[in-house]
Scaffold this motif. Structure first.
Motif: not given
Length: 171
Positions: A9-12, A14-20, A33-40, A42-52
């Protein structure tokens, strides 16, 4: 909050960088900030999977979104209406419409009410493509949300709508 995340998961990251950032900047709103990054993400992954998925049908995810906005319209839409409904820049919508025209999936003609305006509509081929792709899209969306209960989906929609209102009114 119980975090059930896959190892890759990209969560880890993001979490690491936001902690810093949180440690460096007192008052930094880590949760927002975490929620904004997660939305971004999720959007990227929706688009990537959708394109595939949609590649096998000869269209891209943005083209699919335009087709679906037209599918939800009885009389077609103007390019500016498509831009708003599909959350795309007008220059990108022009390019997408041109691509869909070249594929024979939409038509573009002057409006019957105002000849200065254009109306984009699905062609029979566009309607057929939507019918053909819909089972795969439905299955993909069901997989994406398989770990989320119906009540949680409703709650997520309500919360994201509130965030959207905040973005639109306080931007």
């Amino acid at each position: 909050m119980d975090k059930q995340l896959p190892a890759a998961s990209g969560y880890a990251s993001i979490d690491e960088k936001l902690a810093i950032s949180s440690a460096r900047h007192p008052g930094f709103p880590r949760d927002q900030a975490m929620l904004a990054r997660l939305v971004k993400l999720v959007h990227k992954l929706f688009c990537d999977h959708g394109n595939a998925l949609l590649r096998d049908y000869g269209i891209s995810h943005p083209e699919y979104n335009v087709l679906m906005m037209l599918d939800g319209s009885e009389a077609g839409l103007s390019p500016s209406q498509i831009s708003e409904a599909a959350s795309e820049k007008s220059s990108n919508v022009t390019r997408l419409i041109d691509q869909l025209l070249a594929k024979g999936l939409v038509s573009r003609e002057p409006s019957g009410e105002d000849r200065r305006k254009l109306v984009v509509r699905l062609t029979a081929a566009g309607e057929q493509l939507i019918e053909t792709v819909m089972p795969a899209v439905i299955a993909q969306l069901q997989r994406f949300f398989s770990g989320v209960e119906a009540q949680e989906l409703q709650q997520m929609e309500a919360l994201l709508t509130r965030v959207l209102v905040g973005l639109e009114t306080r931007a």
